[in-house]
Write an enzyme that holds these catalytic residues in place. Structure first.
Site, PDB file in Angstrom:
ATOM      1  N   CYS A  95      -4.031  -4.221  -6.064  1.00 51.79           N
ATOM      2  CA  CYS A  95      -4.220  -3.579  -4.758  1.00 51.79           C
ATOM      3  C   CYS A  95      -4.416  -2.072  -4.895  1.00 51.79           C
ATOM      4  O   CYS A  95      -4.854  -1.424  -3.962  1.00 51.79           O
ATOM      5  CB  CYS A  95      -3.023  -3.876  -3.865  1.00 51.79           C
ATOM      6  SG  CYS A  95      -2.725  -5.651  -3.656  1.00 51.79           S
ATOM      7  N   LYS A  96      -4.045  -1.516  -6.043  1.00 50.15           N
ATOM      8  CA  LYS A  96      -4.189  -0.076  -6.303  1.00 50.15           C
ATOM      9  C   LYS A  96      -3.733   0.738  -5.104  1.00 50.15           C
ATOM     10  O   LYS A  96      -4.387   1.710  -4.713  1.00 50.15           O
ATOM     11  CB  LYS A  96      -5.630   0.252  -6.697  1.00 50.15           C
ATOM     12  CG  LYS A  96      -6.081  -0.460  -7.995  1.00 50.15           C
ATOM     13  CD  LYS A  96      -7.436   0.017  -8.488  1.00 50.15           C
ATOM     14  CE  LYS A  96      -7.845  -0.636  -9.804  1.00 50.15           C
ATOM     15  NZ  LYS A  96      -8.095  -2.076  -9.754  1.00 50.15           N
ATOM     16  N   ARG A  97      -2.634   0.368  -4.505  1.00 46.44           N
ATOM     17  CA  ARG A  97      -2.143   1.099  -3.360  1.00 46.44           C
ATOM     18  C   ARG A  97      -1.653   2.476  -3.812  1.00 46.44           C
ATOM     19  O   ARG A  97      -1.126   2.621  -4.926  1.00 46.44           O
ATOM     20  CB  ARG A  97      -1.015   0.329  -2.664  1.00 46.44           C
ATOM     21  CG  ARG A  97      -1.480  -1.000  -2.053  1.00 46.44           C
ATOM     22  CD  ARG A  97      -2.658  -0.825  -1.092  1.00 46.44           C
ATOM     23  NE  ARG A  97      -3.002  -2.016  -0.349  1.00 46.44           N
ATOM     24  CZ  ARG A  97      -4.183  -2.658  -0.437  1.00 46.44           C
ATOM     25  NH1 ARG A  97      -5.132  -2.233  -1.262  1.00 46.44           N
ATOM     26  NH2 ARG A  97      -4.425  -3.721   0.306  1.00 46.44           N
TER      27      ARG A  97
ATOM     28  N   ASP B  99     -10.894   1.992  -5.658  1.00 45.91           N
ATOM     29  CA  ASP B  99     -11.371   1.114  -6.722  1.00 45.91           C
ATOM     30  C   ASP B  99     -12.851   1.397  -6.909  1.00 45.91           C
ATOM     31  O   ASP B  99     -13.398   2.269  -6.216  1.00 45.91           O
ATOM     32  CB  ASP B  99     -11.100  -0.355  -6.396  1.00 45.91           C
ATOM     33  CG  ASP B  99     -10.751  -1.135  -7.654  1.00 45.91           C
ATOM     34  OD1 ASP B  99     -11.530  -1.065  -8.632  1.00 45.91           O
ATOM     35  OD2 ASP B  99      -9.715  -1.813  -7.659  1.00 45.91           O
TER      36      ASP B  99
END
Lengths: 284, 284
Positions: A95-97, B99
């Site tokens: 999710c690369k939050r 991303d």
């Protein structure tokens, strides 16, 4: 401790199957089902998980592909992570939050409890420790893990990550040092901490550098297959330490494309996962 | 062009109402409704939007608060952004997505089309231009805008963003230059590009520096109120140029807490939004 579990799973198979599922990956036998796109994607993922559970060290589910489909996509995301975990597999929510304080607490709650619960979450720490600390109560009390973006596998990683700092180090090296520090008191029996790092396979020298700086950091490694990384690149890493799971998405979940539109698509996908496992383990 | 529209809206009111709604913000009259938490949160947001639409330049919806509630939360997020846009208001999805390549394309699709469609998305560009370029077709062809995290308002912004590069500049200054560059051919009539920046109010000198570097960049500014920024800080920015919307979340949407549990909660919220608008505009 969750990173010990991933370490053990990776010793069996360092293959992380990336469920970056898009609607045009589906074979006709699923694409033609009389239901919505979210349901179809879940069906596809479920069959992939069933076909690869004994070959995969873990699964990584790329939330962007599900957000793209709105609410029905998020339902497919929830069902996918729940299904994989119900099979006893470890799941990384990719999710690369990246947010801070009480906002990051909300992300922690969202991804370490409830519908979207995963074992590991990828996190973007451009905002510094405030973007990491809110997850740590979950890491400690609910046995969860993190992977912090450190050096990514894309060409424009140079824009920021490879900028040189005044002490001669690059930005990603600073990030690597921070990751090793942030996980310092969370090291398990395996010797690795619950705070891991995402480091791409496509820059072998940078990987070696990070590996040397981060002896207690376990790595989630994208870049195998479609992005150009090979078993040999991984062998170089594993000669130094067995510190990583290696993700492949399209290389596995698109293996059937152009070959079949029928239910035997899972055979191609299983073969691709097996071939990747073999490609890596042959060097060890 | 969308940033021209935001520029005009901000000239009327630079107040961005932040819908970072959490369940414990709800007054009893909503908390006690016989429905799920997602529905309650949407009811609360809807009443806030109705009460503040003529006072707010725009709305920022913090997706983390909705992800925290799983699928019902995401439904509340979708309904909130749809409702605000249906009232003719501009909406920033504060998702800080980060991303690259085909994955970022999926985020672009998810947040610029369909259930979660917003006018602007916040983006984390730690991964460089590859984390920005996939949104640009939507920016150009669907009249959308971005805000790139540049210098954030939290204490640990120093961990990465304030690191000094070998040329004497700090990482956030490098990011600011990139943002100005990335938006270079997307400048509208207002003189601002469709690629904006998130810059916190809590570091006035850094803000002045960024403002000087980025003459075509419009800013989304957190940090007012609960985080310590004041109307005077904003006046200093606006003396140089009217280049920003100023977000307040808790300062507005929690204004009723401790005062009422009834339907008059909207009056406190409206008063807080009006007071913030006045606090800013008195200096101009």
């Amino acid at each position: 401790m969750i990173m010990d579990r991933l370490y053990k799973a990776a010793a069996e198979s360092p293959v992380c199957v990336g469920l970056d599922t898009k609607i045009d990956y589906l074979p006709a036998c699923i694409a033609n089902m009389d239901t919505n796109d979210g349901e179809k994607i879940f069906e596809f993922n479920k069959k992939i998980i069933d076909a690869t559970a004994d070959l995969a060290g873990c699964y990584k589910v790329q939330v962007a592909c599900y957000e793209a489909l709105g609410l029905e996509g998020m339902s497919a995301y929830a069902r996918t992570v729940q299904y994989a975990r119900a099979q006893g597999k470890l799941v990384i929510g990719d999710c690369k939050r990246g947010d801070i304080a009480s906002t990051a607490e909300q992300y922690a709650r969202g991804h370490f409890e409830g519908d979207f619960e995963v074992d590991f979450l990828t996190v973007n720490a451009y905002m510094g420790y405030d973007a990491v600390s809110p997850y740590l109560p979950y890491v400690k009390d609910h046995d969860k893990g993190l992977f912090i973006l450190t050096h990514t596998s894309n060409p424009s990683a140079k824009d920021l990550q490879e900028q040189k700092l005044e002490d001669g180090e690059q930005v990603f090296e600073k990030m690597a040092d921070l990751v090793e520090k942030w996980g310092g008191d969370l090291v398990g029996e395996s010797g690795y901490s619950a705070v891991g790092a995402v480091v791409g396979l496509t820059y072998p020298e940078a990987f070696a550098d990070i590996q040397a700086r981060c002896p207690h950091t376990f790595f989630l490694v994208p870049g195998y297959g479609a992005q150009g990384g090979t078993g040999k690149d991984i062998a170089d890493i594993f000669k130094r330490s067995r510190c990583a799971v290696i993700n492949s998405s399209r290389g596995i979940i698109c293996a059937h494309r152009g070959k079949t539109e029928g239910p035997d698509f899972v055979d191609y996908i299983r073969d691709a996962a097996a071939a990747m496992k073999e490609d890596i383990l042959q060097w060890l």
